[in-house]
Scaffold this active site. Structure first.
Site, mmCIF file in Angstrom:
data_model
loop_
_atom_site.group_PDB
_atom_site.id
_atom_site.type_symbol
_atom_site.label_atom_id
_atom_site.label_comp_id
_atom_site.label_asym_id
_atom_site.label_seq_id
_atom_site.Cartn_x
_atom_site.Cartn_y
_atom_site.Cartn_z
ATOM 1 N N HIS A 2 0.426 -1.130 0.466
ATOM 2 C CA HIS A 2 0.004 0.396 0.561
ATOM 3 C C HIS A 2 0.806 1.048 -0.277
ATOM 4 O O HIS A 2 1.995 1.099 0.073
ATOM 5 C CB HIS A 2 -0.540 0.258 1.279
ATOM 6 N N HIS B 74 5.950 7.135 -1.225
ATOM 7 C CA HIS B 74 6.625 5.597 -2.118
ATOM 8 C C HIS B 74 5.169 4.342 -1.491
ATOM 9 O O HIS B 74 4.345 4.572 -1.056
ATOM 10 C CB HIS B 74 8.032 5.223 -1.127
#
Length: 191
Positions: free
Chosen positions: A38, A124
């Site tokens: 995620h 990120h």
């Protein structure tokens, strides 16, 4: 309960391939399970049960259109000399992710909830955390070899409040609440 707000990332063949390459590098690294991958927008840490509604309320006013996120290249925090976290970079969708995070962060502060991650936000996707520097050169070489690797693109249609339960086998993430993109047929929908 341990909470974070993030974006689900669909399983992509290239991510699975990179996880396998990292695993085979011999580096001492704890990889993220593919089904747990995620993008974290805000890590809230331990939040009392009686504050859960306040966290949900901080998300309810969020309005955003669906947008694309493009994943490209491997990297490491804080740097390749002493990598602690191996990540996949984001080249498209960065501004939208930052705007969503800024909105929710501000709303949380209004409710006297202070997220644990106040540092500069660099969107990120974490693939793993380095446990020791055994065989680290193999890992650094692998990152350098894949610094510009095209990984894939996906559409962000919702922002999710997750509960993270730590277990000996790794974390278990449960979706507690989500806000859908306004152009996808809804504003808020409890899960």
């Amino acid at each position: 309960m341990r909470l974070f707000i993030g974006i689900d990332v669909p399983q992509m063949p290239k991510i699975l391939e990179l996880l396998e390459l990292i695993k085979n590098s011999g580096a001492d690294i704890k990889l993220v399970e593919p089904y747990n991958i995620h993008i974290t927008l805000l890590f809230l840490g331990e939040i009392r049960d009686d504050r859960l509604e306040d966290v949900k309320d901080s998300m309810k006013g969020l309005n955003f259109n669906s947008f694309n996120v493009t994943l490209k290249g491997l990297g490491a925090f804080p740097n390749l000399t002493r990598p602690r976290v191996v990540w996949v970079g984001i080249t498209e969708g960065v501004q939208q992710l930052k705007q969503i995070r800024t909105y929710i962060y501000s709303e949380l502060l209004k409710r006297k909830i202070r997220p644990e991650d106040e540092k500069d936000f660099v969107p990120h996707l974490t693939l793993g955390r380095v446990k020791s520097y055994s065989s680290i050169l193999n890992l650094v070489n692998l990152i350098n070899d894949n610094i510009n690797t095209e990984i894939g693109k996906f559409s962000v249609n919702n922002v999710i409040l997750f509960k993270s339960t730590l277990t000996p086998k790794g974390p278990i993430y449960d979706k507690l609440f989500e806000v859908k993109a306004i152009d996808r047929g809804g504003s808020t929908k409890p899960n």
